[in-house]
Design a protein around this motif. Structure first.
Motif, PDB file in Angstrom:
ATOM      1  N   LEU A  59       0.947  -1.097   0.046  1.00 13.13           N
ATOM      2  CA  LEU A  59      -0.002  -0.133   0.202  1.00 13.13           C
ATOM      3  C   LEU A  59       0.794   1.278   0.059  1.00 13.13           C
ATOM      4  O   LEU A  59       0.507   2.389  -0.679  1.00 13.13           O
ATOM      5  N   LEU A  60       1.907   1.341   0.753  1.00 13.12           N
ATOM      6  CA  LEU A  60       2.819   2.262   0.667  1.00 13.12           C
ATOM      7  C   LEU A  60       3.672   2.606  -0.503  1.00 13.12           C
ATOM      8  O   LEU A  60       4.082   3.625  -0.962  1.00 13.12           O
ATOM      9  N   ALA A  61       4.218   1.433  -0.811  1.00 17.00           N
ATOM     10  CA  ALA A  61       5.031   1.465  -2.114  1.00 17.00           C
ATOM     11  C   ALA A  61       4.507   1.601  -3.709  1.00 17.00           C
ATOM     12  O   ALA A  61       5.176   2.067  -4.446  1.00 17.00           O
ATOM     13  N   ALA A  62       3.220   1.213  -3.438  1.00 18.68           N
ATOM     14  CA  ALA A  62       2.619   1.007  -4.993  1.00 18.68           C
ATOM     15  C   ALA A  62       2.617   2.429  -5.612  1.00 18.68           C
ATOM     16  O   ALA A  62       2.773   2.586  -6.694  1.00 18.68           O
ATOM     17  N   PRO A  63       2.152   3.600  -4.940  1.00 17.08           N
ATOM     18  CA  PRO A  63       2.315   4.824  -6.014  1.00 17.08           C
ATOM     19  C   PRO A  63       3.618   5.184  -6.415  1.00 17.08           C
ATOM     20  O   PRO A  63       4.021   5.639  -7.540  1.00 17.08           O
ATOM     21  N   ALA A  64       4.868   4.852  -5.436  1.00 25.23           N
ATOM     22  CA  ALA A  64       6.056   5.157  -6.100  1.00 25.23           C
ATOM     23  C   ALA A  64       6.317   4.261  -7.168  1.00 25.23           C
ATOM     24  O   ALA A  64       7.212   4.715  -7.936  1.00 25.23           O
ATOM     25  N   ILE A  65       6.162   2.896  -6.947  1.00 29.59           N
ATOM     26  CA  ILE A  65       6.481   2.287  -7.966  1.00 29.59           C
ATOM     27  C   ILE A  65       5.552   2.450  -9.398  1.00 29.59           C
ATOM     28  O   ILE A  65       6.482   2.351 -10.377  1.00 29.59           O
ATOM     29  N   ARG A  66       4.359   2.992  -9.165  1.00 28.13           N
ATOM     30  CA  ARG A  66       3.779   3.312 -10.377  1.00 28.13           C
ATOM     31  C   ARG A  66       4.178   4.551 -11.076  1.00 28.13           C
ATOM     32  O   ARG A  66       4.531   4.672 -12.141  1.00 28.13           O
ATOM     33  N   ALA A  67       4.662   5.628 -10.238  1.00 28.73           N
ATOM     34  CA  ALA A  67       5.332   6.704 -10.608  1.00 28.73           C
ATOM     35  C   ALA A  67       6.699   6.491 -11.263  1.00 28.73           C
ATOM     36  O   ALA A  67       7.086   7.068 -12.450  1.00 28.73           O
ATOM     37  N   PHE A  68       7.354   5.498 -10.501  1.00 30.64           N
ATOM     38  CA  PHE A  68       8.892   5.236 -11.231  1.00 30.64           C
ATOM     39  C   PHE A  68       8.613   4.425 -12.585  1.00 30.64           C
ATOM     40  O   PHE A  68       9.312   4.536 -13.625  1.00 30.64           O
ATOM     41  N   SER A  69       7.552   3.621 -12.723  1.00 27.40           N
ATOM     42  CA  SER A  69       7.498   2.977 -13.991  1.00 27.40           C
ATOM     43  C   SER A  69       6.983   3.942 -15.015  1.00 27.40           C
ATOM     44  O   SER A  69       7.314   3.658 -16.332  1.00 27.40           O
ATOM     45  N   LEU A  70       6.088   4.964 -14.759  1.00 26.99           N
ATOM     46  CA  LEU A  70       5.845   5.880 -15.904  1.00 26.99           C
ATOM     47  C   LEU A  70       6.978   6.640 -16.260  1.00 26.99           C
ATOM     48  O   LEU A  70       7.030   6.967 -17.409  1.00 26.99           O
ATOM     49  N   ARG A  71       8.072   7.005 -15.256  1.00 28.01           N
ATOM     50  CA  ARG A  71       9.137   7.281 -15.913  1.00 28.01           C
ATOM     51  C   ARG A  71       9.870   6.718 -16.768  1.00 28.01           C
ATOM     52  O   ARG A  71      10.695   7.145 -17.444  1.00 28.01           O
ATOM     53  N   LEU A  72       9.910   5.462 -16.453  1.00 29.77           N
ATOM     54  CA  LEU A  72      10.825   4.501 -17.346  1.00 29.77           C
ATOM     55  C   LEU A  72      10.110   4.108 -18.667  1.00 29.77           C
ATOM     56  O   LEU A  72      10.655   3.707 -19.529  1.00 29.77           O
ATOM     57  N   THR A  73       8.959   4.617 -18.923  1.00 32.21           N
ATOM     58  CA  THR A  73       7.916   4.539 -20.092  1.00 32.21           C
ATOM     59  C   THR A  73       7.601   5.573 -20.871  1.00 32.21           C
ATOM     60  O   THR A  73       7.763   6.759 -20.141  1.00 32.21           O
ATOM     61  N   ARG A  74       7.186   5.387 -21.737  1.00 32.56           N
ATOM     62  CA  ARG A  74       6.661   6.632 -22.545  1.00 32.56           C
ATOM     63  C   ARG A  74       5.394   6.333 -23.188  1.00 32.56           C
ATOM     64  O   ARG A  74       5.120   5.139 -23.387  1.00 32.56           O
ATOM     65  N   GLU A  75       4.563   7.331 -23.573  1.00 29.57           N
ATOM     66  CA  GLU A  75       3.508   7.494 -24.202  1.00 29.57           C
ATOM     67  C   GLU A  75       3.380   7.122 -25.747  1.00 29.57           C
ATOM     68  O   GLU A  75       4.452   7.299 -26.215  1.00 29.57           O
ATOM     69  N   GLU A  76       2.860   6.075 -26.113  1.00 26.90           N
ATOM     70  CA  GLU A  76       2.864   5.602 -27.438  1.00 26.90           C
ATOM     71  C   GLU A  76       1.814   6.601 -28.303  1.00 26.90           C
ATOM     72  O   GLU A  76       0.988   7.010 -27.919  1.00 26.90           O
ATOM     73  N   ARG A  77       2.479   7.065 -29.330  1.00 25.15           N
ATOM     74  CA  ARG A  77       1.861   7.919 -30.222  1.00 25.15           C
ATOM     75  C   ARG A  77       1.162   7.047 -31.245  1.00 25.15           C
ATOM     76  O   ARG A  77       1.436   6.082 -31.943  1.00 25.15           O
ATOM     77  N   ALA A  78      -0.015   7.885 -31.542  1.00 24.26           N
ATOM     78  CA  ALA A  78      -0.984   7.227 -32.527  1.00 24.26           C
ATOM     79  C   ALA A  78      -0.514   7.344 -33.984  1.00 24.26           C
ATOM     80  O   ALA A  78       0.037   8.537 -34.073  1.00 24.26           O
ATOM     81  N   PRO A  79      -0.614   6.475 -34.747  1.00 21.15           N
ATOM     82  CA  PRO A  79      -0.138   6.645 -36.171  1.00 21.15           C
ATOM     83  C   PRO A  79      -0.885   7.782 -36.744  1.00 21.15           C
ATOM     84  O   PRO A  79      -1.989   8.103 -36.597  1.00 21.15           O
ATOM     85  N   CYS A  80      -0.221   8.744 -37.793  1.00 25.33           N
ATOM     86  CA  CYS A  80      -0.646   9.861 -38.523  1.00 25.33           C
ATOM     87  C   CYS A  80      -1.412   9.484 -39.478  1.00 25.33           C
ATOM     88  O   CYS A  80      -1.066   8.652 -40.196  1.00 25.33           O
ATOM     89  N   ALA A  81      -2.595   9.875 -39.780  1.00 24.40           N
ATOM     90  CA  ALA A  81      -3.422   9.788 -40.965  1.00 24.40           C
ATOM     91  C   ALA A  81      -2.816  10.021 -42.216  1.00 24.40           C
ATOM     92  O   ALA A  81      -2.742   9.208 -43.313  1.00 24.40           O
ATOM     93  N   SER A  82      -1.648  10.827 -42.121  1.00 22.02           N
ATOM     94  CA  SER A  82      -1.172  11.307 -43.715  1.00 22.02           C
ATOM     95  C   SER A  82       0.025  10.228 -44.013  1.00 22.02           C
ATOM     96  O   SER A  82       0.229  10.316 -45.076  1.00 22.02           O
ATOM     97  N   ARG A  83       0.501   9.723 -42.879  1.00 22.98           N
ATOM     98  CA  ARG A  83       1.652   8.618 -43.319  1.00 22.98           C
ATOM     99  C   ARG A  83       1.119   7.429 -43.621  1.00 22.98           C
ATOM    100  O   ARG A  83       1.794   6.493 -44.331  1.00 22.98           O
ATOM    101  N   GLN A  84      -0.246   7.258 -43.507  1.00 20.41           N
ATOM    102  CA  GLN A  84      -0.671   5.766 -44.060  1.00 20.41           C
ATOM    103  C   GLN A  84      -1.150   5.948 -45.620  1.00 20.41           C
ATOM    104  O   GLN A  84      -1.502   4.885 -46.039  1.00 20.41           O
ATOM    105  N   ALA A  85      -1.213   6.913 -46.106  1.00 19.13           N
ATOM    106  CA  ALA A  85      -1.511   6.838 -47.686  1.00 19.13           C
ATOM    107  C   ALA A  85      -0.615   6.329 -48.511  1.00 19.13           C
ATOM    108  O   ALA A  85       0.567   6.108 -48.144  1.00 19.13           O
TER     109      ALA A  85
END
Length: 85
Positions: A59-85
């Motif tokens: 219960l005490l470590a979960a928020p810190a672990i979640r914050a750390f895991s978010l720092r280690l990862t990045r948001e995935e970008r949605a593919p652009c519509a113009s690149r699919q053509a």
């Protein structure tokens, strides 16, 4: 359902996660016990001790672990519509 307010979901998750993890770990650690009755007794005592120990830690470590895991990862970008053509 119990109707626990959603704002407490972090605590519910921690209780379930720590209980399940300690149950499995205590069962594995208890495997060397001789008979099934000795195994079950050892497993339940080990599990209760492990859960009582792990619950506050989770219960005490979960928020810190979640914050750390978010720092280690990045948001995935949605593919652009113009690149699919």
């Amino acid at each position: 359902m119990l109707g626990i307010p959603r704002r407490y979901s972090h605590f519910v998750f921690g209780i379930i996660q720590s209980g399940l993890t300690s149950l499995i770990a205590a069962g594995i650690a208890s495997l060397p016990a001789g008979s099934a009755l000795v195994f079950l007794g050892h497993w339940m005592v080990s599990w209760l001790i492990a859960w009582a120990t792990m619950l506050p830690i989770v219960l005490l470590a979960a928020p810190a672990i979640r914050a750390f895991s978010l720092r280690l990862t990045r948001e995935e970008r949605a593919p652009c519509a113009s690149r699919q053509a």
